[in-house]
Design an enzyme around this catalytic site. Sequence first.
Site, mmCIF file in Angstrom:
data_model
loop_
_atom_site.group_PDB
_atom_site.id
_atom_site.type_symbol
_atom_site.label_atom_id
_atom_site.label_comp_id
_atom_site.label_asym_id
_atom_site.label_seq_id
_atom_site.Cartn_x
_atom_site.Cartn_y
_atom_site.Cartn_z
ATOM 1 N N ASP A 22 0.800 -1.095 0.349
ATOM 2 C CA ASP A 22 0.019 -0.579 -0.268
ATOM 3 C C ASP A 22 0.662 1.315 0.075
ATOM 4 O OD1 ASP A 22 -2.478 0.737 0.271
ATOM 5 O OD2 ASP A 22 -2.916 1.529 1.664
ATOM 6 N N ARG A 26 0.117 7.918 -2.747
ATOM 7 C CA ARG A 26 1.187 9.013 -1.807
ATOM 8 C C ARG A 26 2.421 9.058 -2.325
ATOM 9 N NH1 ARG A 26 -0.442 6.094 3.633
ATOM 10 N NH2 ARG A 26 -1.638 4.514 1.765
ATOM 11 N N ASN A 70 -11.314 -2.927 -5.016
ATOM 12 C CA ASN A 70 -10.469 -1.717 -6.343
ATOM 13 C C ASN A 70 -11.277 -1.052 -6.915
ATOM 14 O OD1 ASN A 70 -7.151 -2.296 -4.564
ATOM 15 N ND2 ASN A 70 -8.334 -0.794 -3.969
ATOM 16 N N TRP A 71 -12.148 -1.963 -7.332
ATOM 17 C CA TRP A 71 -13.103 -1.796 -8.539
ATOM 18 C C TRP A 71 -13.841 -0.288 -8.133
ATOM 19 C CZ3 TRP A 71 -12.577 -4.472 -12.514
ATOM 20 C CH2 TRP A 71 -11.744 -5.393 -12.637
#
Length: 250
Positions: A22, A26, A70-71
């Site tokens: 992850d 960012r 995540n779709w």
Amino acid sequence: MSAVPAFDPRAAVPRHVAIVMDGNGRWAKKRFMPRFFGHKAGVDALVRTVLSCADRGVEYLTVFAFSSENWKRPTEEVSGLMGLVLVAVAKYLSKLADKGVRIRIVGDRSQVSDKLRHAWEQAESSTRHNSRITLSVAFNYGGRWDIVQACRQAISEGVPAAALDEAALNKYMALSHAPDPDLFIRTGGEVRISNFLLWQAAYSELFFSDCLWPEFDDAELDAAFAAYAKRDRRFGAVDSAANATALDRV
Ligand code: IPE
Ligand code: IPE
Ligand code: MG
């Protein structure tokens, strides 16, 4: 006084490492770049990490690349990620194959394009005889999806309810080719599981890193392994020695 056992560095190496990769978005934002730039750098970090894990003797590495949830992201980001898989397979498959990496894809393949399914089949079939490290890429994967799909398979094969114990159900789970993860790492600073290996991580040691995934390197991997080496894995017993005795009995 009992003799102090010699330090065994191999004992500090987890057999199976799972990673929630992850922080790509960012990382890109900090560089005033689009999120896709972060995902691209994330692929390079993944390849580096696979080889570092193999060098350290890890046998299984399972990474979260795209979740069932995540779709919900903008269409542009989702299609960018799908395209990136094709590019990554074309760019890195032969390198990973040459280094002895066996690739498995875990997740729901029914919702992805034929092109992507084909690339995965190619990645799996061309590396199936490798045995140095098994890289399982969780794509369109969710821990809840996995439990449901395993139950459905067992039911459709007519497994009687009384025969469906934990070991029997585990045979239908997406990671049935691997032991449960010993070490579960999440980068990016969030302290949550986000629907990754809900079933398999029951007794994994958790390590949360503030590193954004594209900057994850050997130093951070070794920091995770060092923390893991200090953990006392009791699996519900009073101490790890008692647990080893209990395991001997079964
Ligand atoms: C993880 O990075 C990669 C995927 C979920 C595909 P993110 O895209 O979630 O990056 P952040 O968390 O927004 O920084
Ligand atoms: C988890 O990251 C999924 C992957 C790394 C593939 P997310 O960025 O989707 O998780 P949340 O939304 O912060 O929980
Ligand atoms: Mg994220």
